[in-house]
Motif scaffolding. Structure first.
Motif, short mmCIF file in Angstrom:
data_model
loop_
_atom_site.label_atom_id
_atom_site.label_comp_id
_atom_site.label_asym_id
_atom_site.label_seq_id
_atom_site.Cartn_x
_atom_site.Cartn_y
_atom_site.Cartn_z
N MET A 186 -4.06 -8.55 0.62
CA MET A 186 -3.41 -7.79 -0.36
C MET A 186 -2.07 -8.20 -0.85
SD MET A 186 -4.30 -3.98 0.74
CE MET A 186 -4.61 -3.11 -0.79
N SER A 241 -2.69 1.18 -3.57
CA SER A 241 -4.18 0.52 -4.08
C SER A 241 -3.71 -0.84 -4.76
CB SER A 241 -5.11 1.53 -4.83
OG SER A 241 -5.19 2.58 -4.20
N LEU A 285 -6.14 8.52 2.88
CA LEU A 285 -6.01 8.33 4.50
C LEU A 285 -4.81 7.56 4.52
CD1 LEU A 285 -9.76 7.65 5.54
CD2 LEU A 285 -8.34 9.76 5.88
N GLY A 286 -4.45 6.56 3.74
CA GLY A 286 -3.29 5.78 3.64
C GLY A 286 -1.98 6.39 3.74
N PHE A 307 -1.33 -0.93 0.26
CA PHE A 307 -2.27 -0.42 0.60
C PHE A 307 -2.57 0.96 0.24
CE2 PHE A 307 -5.07 2.46 3.45
CZ PHE A 307 -6.00 1.58 3.84
N SER A 308 -1.32 1.74 0.21
CA SER A 308 -1.15 3.00 -0.23
C SER A 308 -1.17 3.08 -1.72
CB SER A 308 0.17 3.58 0.44
OG SER A 308 0.25 5.09 -0.02
N MET A 332 -5.46 -5.96 -5.14
CA MET A 332 -6.89 -6.21 -5.05
C MET A 332 -7.77 -5.94 -6.03
SD MET A 332 -8.11 -3.10 -2.71
CE MET A 332 -9.70 -3.33 -3.80
N ILE A 389 -11.65 -3.73 3.55
CA ILE A 389 -10.95 -2.28 3.61
C ILE A 389 -12.05 -1.31 3.72
CG2 ILE A 389 -9.58 -0.68 2.36
CD1 ILE A 389 -8.02 -2.69 1.16
N SER A 408 -7.16 7.40 -6.49
CA SER A 408 -7.32 6.03 -5.70
C SER A 408 -6.24 5.88 -4.73
CB SER A 408 -7.54 4.81 -6.77
OG SER A 408 -7.28 3.79 -6.11
N ILE A 463 -3.83 8.17 -3.28
CA ILE A 463 -3.69 9.04 -2.34
C ILE A 463 -4.93 9.22 -1.53
CG2 ILE A 463 -3.27 11.41 -1.96
CD1 ILE A 463 -1.57 11.41 -4.64
N SER A 520 -12.96 4.33 -5.59
CA SER A 520 -12.31 3.19 -6.28
C SER A 520 -12.38 1.97 -5.44
CB SER A 520 -10.77 3.61 -6.53
OG SER A 520 -10.01 3.42 -5.35
N1 PFF Z 1 -4.71 3.83 -1.48
C1 PFF Z 1 -5.85 4.46 -0.49
C2 PFF Z 1 -5.13 5.11 0.36
O1 PFF Z 1 -3.83 5.11 0.62
O2 PFF Z 1 -5.77 5.85 1.33
C3 PFF Z 1 -6.71 3.13 -0.07
C4 PFF Z 1 -7.13 2.14 -1.08
C5 PFF Z 1 -7.89 2.53 -2.07
C6 PFF Z 1 -6.52 0.75 -0.84
C7 PFF Z 1 -8.22 1.65 -2.96
C8 PFF Z 1 -6.88 -0.10 -1.83
C9 PFF Z 1 -7.54 0.49 -2.80
F1 PFF Z 1 -7.93 -0.66 -3.85
#
Ligand code: PFF
Length: 447
Positions: A387, A228, A24-25, A225-226, A231, A100, A20, A22, A322
């Motif tokens: 977030m 996850s 595009l973030g 964000f990265s 949220m 998102i 979840s 790892i 996720s």
């Molecule tokens: N963490 C994911 C990323 O870095 O690409 C993006 C993401 C997934 C954000 C799940 C939030 C989340 F709940």
């Protein structure tokens, strides 16, 4: 995975939560944010935030999820029976996941487009200006992005409906280390480029005078964000963690692997961007133009390019699964809608918003919110607002609402683990993390 089931092994839960986290973030968004916010200054703040706020928040989400065994909305209701107001964190999470996903699938669409171009060896021999023009044309096109976004949303929904999430996780346990391997090879290549020194200095050498309120909120948003966080996605995963697993070491492993991939992406991208004359603050093109240029310079570039974008798409998929799981679980558990219907409804809604988000990237677009195009507005609103507030409320919930004895019981697996650091973790969650998040938010609002 049925609700009563838990992850089979410790590695299983780490792999799933890291799947979840790892995505595009790490490879697309982290370099964009670092590039736009002063490089080294951003990086140092980012590391501090991951350690002091990200890790404790992840532990908090795991505790809430495992203690309640429920989705984010149900979890707060279960832990504070009769209280309506805490459930709002869960609702914010559902909204956040949905928003998102809309811009996430836009970026995933570009990744799929890059896979297609890699297959036909399209990038071969092209110079920077041509790749850049091509990328800008893609932004301005209507149908091609919609098609690739549609494919991505469809695959995400298909995996969820078929319940083959576990299968995907099984493969990503093998594929993500391969992505790591490719990133390491790319690092080595990047570090031998003429402007490697300049790129590395920009990315890793902190200039403390560049730390501003904007840098702080961007780093906080990027960290959440990265990882996850903020949220409810990891509350959901927490509900699957077995009672025997150590929550701190699980969260630590996820934070380390996620940060490692982001750092490697920075080491790949900045030396290459400086060498090819792409500005660090260039934004979207930083990854999508720099990387094909880098592959063009490598022996075996065709295969590296193809596998890299393919694996990046899979990494994006394990993240989007996720994300979509959050509204789907909410609709099935709280509103009693069947899983299939819940997935189809959510996916259609996501797809519609995703199309608006990608169409808003056209030059002279009228599709704007708060002066930003819809794509950037969704990104900023979720990472800098939803977030961070969600994360703040979550640590406040653990520190100030949940009974301390309940937290300690869950956190220490009934007194069996984490006994030495339990008080430190509690103090960080109760005081340090909320105060730090609040200060960053207030700095931003004053600005
Ligand atoms: N963490 C994911 C990323 O870095 O690409 C993006 C993401 C997934 C954000 C799940 C939030 C989340 F709940």
């Amino acid at each position: 995975m049925s609700k009563k089931e838990s992850f089979g092994s410790k590695f299983g839960i780490i792999a799933a939560a890291a799947g979840s986290a790892i995505g595009l973030g790490n490879i697309y968004r982290f370099p964009c944010e670092a590039g736009a916010n002063g490089g080294g200054a951003f990086f140092i703040v980012y590391l501090g935030i991951v350690l002091l706020m990200g890790l404790p928040l992840m532990v908090s989400e795991f505790v809430i999820g495992r203690r309640s065994g429920k989705n984010p909305v149900g979890a707060f209701h279960a832990l504070v029976p009769g209280s309506k107001s805490w459930g709002i964190i869960g609702y914010m999470g559902v909204l956040c996941a949905f928003l998102i996903l809309a811009f996430y699938c836009t970026v995933a669409g570009w990744t799929i487009d890059a896979v297609g171009k890699s297959i036909i060896n399209y990038y071969h021999g092209l110079d920077k200006d041509t790749i850049l023009t091509d990328f800008n044309n893609l932004m301005n096109e209507s149908w091609q992005p919609i098609l690739s976004e549609g494919i991505f949303v469809f695959i995400t929904a298909f995996v969820i409906v078929k319940g083959v999430t576990k299968g995907i996780e099984k493969y990503s346990k093998i594929l993500m280390p391969v992505l790591l391997g490719i990133l390491i090879v790319l690092c080595v290549k990047s570090l031998t480029l003429p402007a490697a020194g300049k790129g590395i200095a920009f990315f890793l050498k902190p200039d403390f005078s560049k730390i501003t309120g904007e840098v702080l909120i961007s780093a906080l948003g990027q960290a959440f964000f990265s990882l996850s966080l903020g949220m409810g996605a990891l509350i959901t995963y927490g509900s699957y963690i077995s009672k025997k697993d150590n929550l701190t070491s699980t969260a630590f492993a996820v934070c380390i692997s996620d940060t490692l991939i982001a750092v490697l992406a920075g080491i790949v991208i900045f030396p290459a961007a400086f060498t090819f004359g792409i500005k660090p603050e260039a934004g979207n093109e930083l990854a999508f133009v720099t990387l094909p240029m880098l592959f063009n310079q490598m022996a075996g570039g065709y295969f590296f390019c193809l596998f890299f974008f393919l694996l990046l798409t899979i990494a994006a998929l394990t993240s989007s699964i996720s994300l979509l799981e959050v509204p789907v679980l909410y609709l099935t558990e709280q509103l009693n809608i069947s899983r299939k219907k819940a997935t189809v409804y959510s996916a259609i809604a996501v797809f519609i918003l995703c199309v608006i988000s990608s169409e808003s990237l056209h030059d002279n677009t009228p599709l704007k919110l708060f002066g930003l195009n819809v794509f950037n507005a969704l990104d900023a609103f979720t990472s800098k607002f939803l977030m961070t507030i969600g994360g703040l409320l979550t640590v406040v919930f653990i520190g100030w609402k949940m009974k301390k004895a309940h937290f300690m019981d869950e956190y220490t697996n009934g007194g069996k683990v984490n006994m030495g650091i339990r008080n430190i973790m509690y103090i960080i969650i109760k005081f340090l993390a909320p105060v730090a998040i609040l200060i960053i938010l207030i700095t931003q609002f004053i600005k």
